[in-house]
Design an enzyme around this catalytic site. Sequence first.
Site, PDB file in Angstrom:
ATOM      1  N   HIS A 100     -39.188  76.684 -27.361  1.00 38.95           N
ATOM      2  CA  HIS A 100     -40.265  77.323 -28.119  1.00 38.95           C
ATOM      3  C   HIS A 100     -39.581  77.965 -29.328  1.00 38.95           C
ATOM      4  CE1 HIS A 100     -43.834  80.255 -28.362  1.00 38.95           C
ATOM      5  NE2 HIS A 100     -42.948  80.736 -29.204  1.00 38.95           N
TER       6      HIS A 100
ATOM      7  N   ASP B 166     -40.640  78.838 -22.540  1.00 41.06           N
ATOM      8  CA  ASP B 166     -41.822  78.807 -23.408  1.00 41.06           C
ATOM      9  C   ASP B 166     -42.681  80.058 -23.313  1.00 41.06           C
ATOM     10  OD1 ASP B 166     -43.610  77.425 -25.275  1.00 41.06           O
ATOM     11  OD2 ASP B 166     -45.008  77.645 -23.617  1.00 41.06           O
TER      12      ASP B 166
ATOM     13  N   ARG C 293     -50.685  79.162 -14.927  1.00 42.15           N
ATOM     14  CA  ARG C 293     -50.837  80.604 -14.663  1.00 42.15           C
ATOM     15  C   ARG C 293     -50.582  81.056 -13.228  1.00 42.15           C
ATOM     16  NH1 ARG C 293     -49.994  81.476 -19.754  1.00 42.15           N
ATOM     17  NH2 ARG C 293     -51.791  81.383 -21.145  1.00 42.15           N
TER      18      ARG C 293
ATOM     19  N   HIS D 162     -44.366  72.211 -29.393  1.00 40.41           N
ATOM     20  CA  HIS D 162     -45.436  72.501 -30.376  1.00 40.41           C
ATOM     21  C   HIS D 162     -44.976  72.691 -31.817  1.00 40.41           C
ATOM     22  CE1 HIS D 162     -44.050  76.427 -29.119  1.00 40.41           C
ATOM     23  NE2 HIS D 162     -44.820  76.481 -28.055  1.00 40.41           N
TER      24      HIS D 162
ATOM     25  N   HIS E  42     -49.955  75.367 -19.193  1.00 41.59           N
ATOM     26  CA  HIS E  42     -49.818  76.655 -18.504  1.00 41.59           C
ATOM     27  C   HIS E  42     -50.876  76.723 -17.400  1.00 41.59           C
ATOM     28  CE1 HIS E  42     -47.004  78.356 -21.480  1.00 41.59           C
ATOM     29  NE2 HIS E  42     -47.683  77.645 -22.352  1.00 41.59           N
TER      30      HIS E  42
ATOM     31  N   ASN F  19     -50.032  80.511 -30.611  1.00 49.32           N
ATOM     32  CA  ASN F  19     -48.604  80.571 -30.911  1.00 49.32           C
ATOM     33  C   ASN F  19     -47.978  79.206 -30.696  1.00 49.32           C
ATOM     34  OD1 ASN F  19     -45.850  80.886 -30.857  1.00 49.32           O
ATOM     35  ND2 ASN F  19     -45.843  82.713 -29.562  1.00 49.32           N
TER      36      ASN F  19
ATOM     37  N   HIS G 288     -46.644  69.959 -21.368  1.00 51.77           N
ATOM     38  CA  HIS G 288     -46.718  71.384 -21.734  1.00 51.77           C
ATOM     39  C   HIS G 288     -48.075  71.977 -21.346  1.00 51.77           C
ATOM     40  CE1 HIS G 288     -45.384  74.510 -24.981  1.00 51.77           C
ATOM     41  NE2 HIS G 288     -46.179  75.078 -24.101  1.00 51.77           N
TER      42      HIS G 288
ATOM     43  N   ASN H 149     -43.653  80.432 -17.456  1.00 52.71           N
ATOM     44  CA  ASN H 149     -43.929  81.854 -17.715  1.00 52.71           C
ATOM     45  C   ASN H 149     -45.038  82.405 -16.820  1.00 52.71           C
ATOM     46  OD1 ASN H 149     -45.895  80.382 -19.072  1.00 52.71           O
ATOM     47  ND2 ASN H 149     -46.037  81.827 -20.771  1.00 52.71           N
TER      48      ASN H 149
ATOM     49  N   ASP I 250     -50.324  72.295 -24.635  1.00 54.58           N
ATOM     50  CA  ASP I 250     -50.122  73.754 -24.623  1.00 54.58           C
ATOM     51  C   ASP I 250     -51.383  74.465 -24.112  1.00 54.58           C
ATOM     52  OD1 ASP I 250     -48.934  76.222 -24.816  1.00 54.58           O
ATOM     53  OD2 ASP I 250     -48.884  76.290 -27.006  1.00 54.58           O
TER      54      ASP I 250
HETATM   55 ZN   LIG Z   1     -44.776  77.946 -26.705  1.00 53.08          ZN
END
Ligand SMILES: [Zn+2]
Length: 432
Positions: free
Chosen positions: A175, A148, A58, A228, A56, A279, A54, A88, A306
């Site tokens: 999520h 997510d 970007r 998470h 990110h 989050n 997990h 995302n 995360d």
């Molecule tokens: Zn999430």
Amino acid sequence: MSTSYLIKNVSVLGGTPTDLLLEDGVIREAADRPDAEVIDATGLIALPGLVDLHTHLREPGREDAETVETGTHAAAMGGFTAVHAMANTEPVADTAGVVEQVWRLGREAGYCDVFPVGAVTVGLQGERLAELGAMADSAARVRVFSDDGKCVSDAVLMRRALEYVKAFDGVVAQHAQEPRLTEGAQMNEGELSGRLGLAGWPAVAEEAIIARDLLLAEHVGSRLHVCHVSTAGSVELIRWAKAKAEKDGHWEVTAEACPHHLLLTDELAATYDPIYKVNPPLRTAADAQALRAGLADGTIDIVATDHAPHPHEDKDCEWAAAAFGMLGLETALSVVQQTMVDTGLLDWAGLAERMSYAPARIGRVSDQHGRPVAIGEPANMVLYDPGATRTIDPSESASLSRNTPYRGMELPGRVVATFLRGRATVLDGKLQ
Ligand SMILES: [Zn+2]
């Protein structure tokens, strides 16, 4: 021409010191190689290269926050040799084209294998399923699917996704956030949120979705992964479901906890410093204890970071306006050492299971990653000094962003070296 490394006196997972040779991308029996670089690893432990389910990264779209290159630099500095990059991005990773782009950028950077996560729904809009099969068949061979950042809140879509991924042994990573129960939510709901005047985020918003998804996964006989996990109630639900799934045999649930939920609590919101805004939100000390216990007894399968980089303009503002999320790749191992190993809840083998073997199994990448530090295995490995301490300085981060909640904190341990297929991506604590 690849360098070979002769690593002397290294303790594999805390065992008796031994010597290892890394040559041609493989761990070999130690032997004299005049051209090998010798590393004195006295006092260091060898861990398998960490795998993050997990992250990110970007890119594409928010290269001001992080790129695949800088994110994988941070990963290597944290001891990771593989990361799963969340979908995302802008555009969303919901087609074979975008997931292949991310996968290729990871290969080109060369610091860490990047396995793209595919979106469950088109544009993360929660309205219709994305091209799951095309992403699974692409060069990126996607096996993990997640919206997510958002919850797949429509029960019918969630059911269809769980059914669809069975065709290629995929998993839906949810999520869990009931959107109506968290409208405007800013921090954990409790006495403190009332006192601070910040809209509360109730535990039941997470637990209600997890309970529903567990029943859906059982109903269709599929694989669910819960992202998470942050509350004690969620741990209880997953504990119940795991026992049932094991008996039933036709479905599976796995779950992750993040380092910040193991170490930090909602009390930090009292600073009104948005560095602590995340989050799902930081929860109570009792929740953190339940997560630690769940991770120790295997209810929570893995630690996932995360890692959520944000540029300073999205974090250096008032709490309500700030983005959710914090960095995690470079500090995860230290936080898990402090909360789980130094407390006696896990030994190094247990940590390897939760930060390498199990995440690789869940992500279906264990042909190369999440394998033991042993002769004949791919040389994906970390040399770690558990006796070191360091004070976290955000300006030293390899990430493009600086939003670490651990700034100024003293944490145990230091990654001395990381090897990806025998190449040192980090050596002497420095990016190579
Ligand atoms: Zn999430």
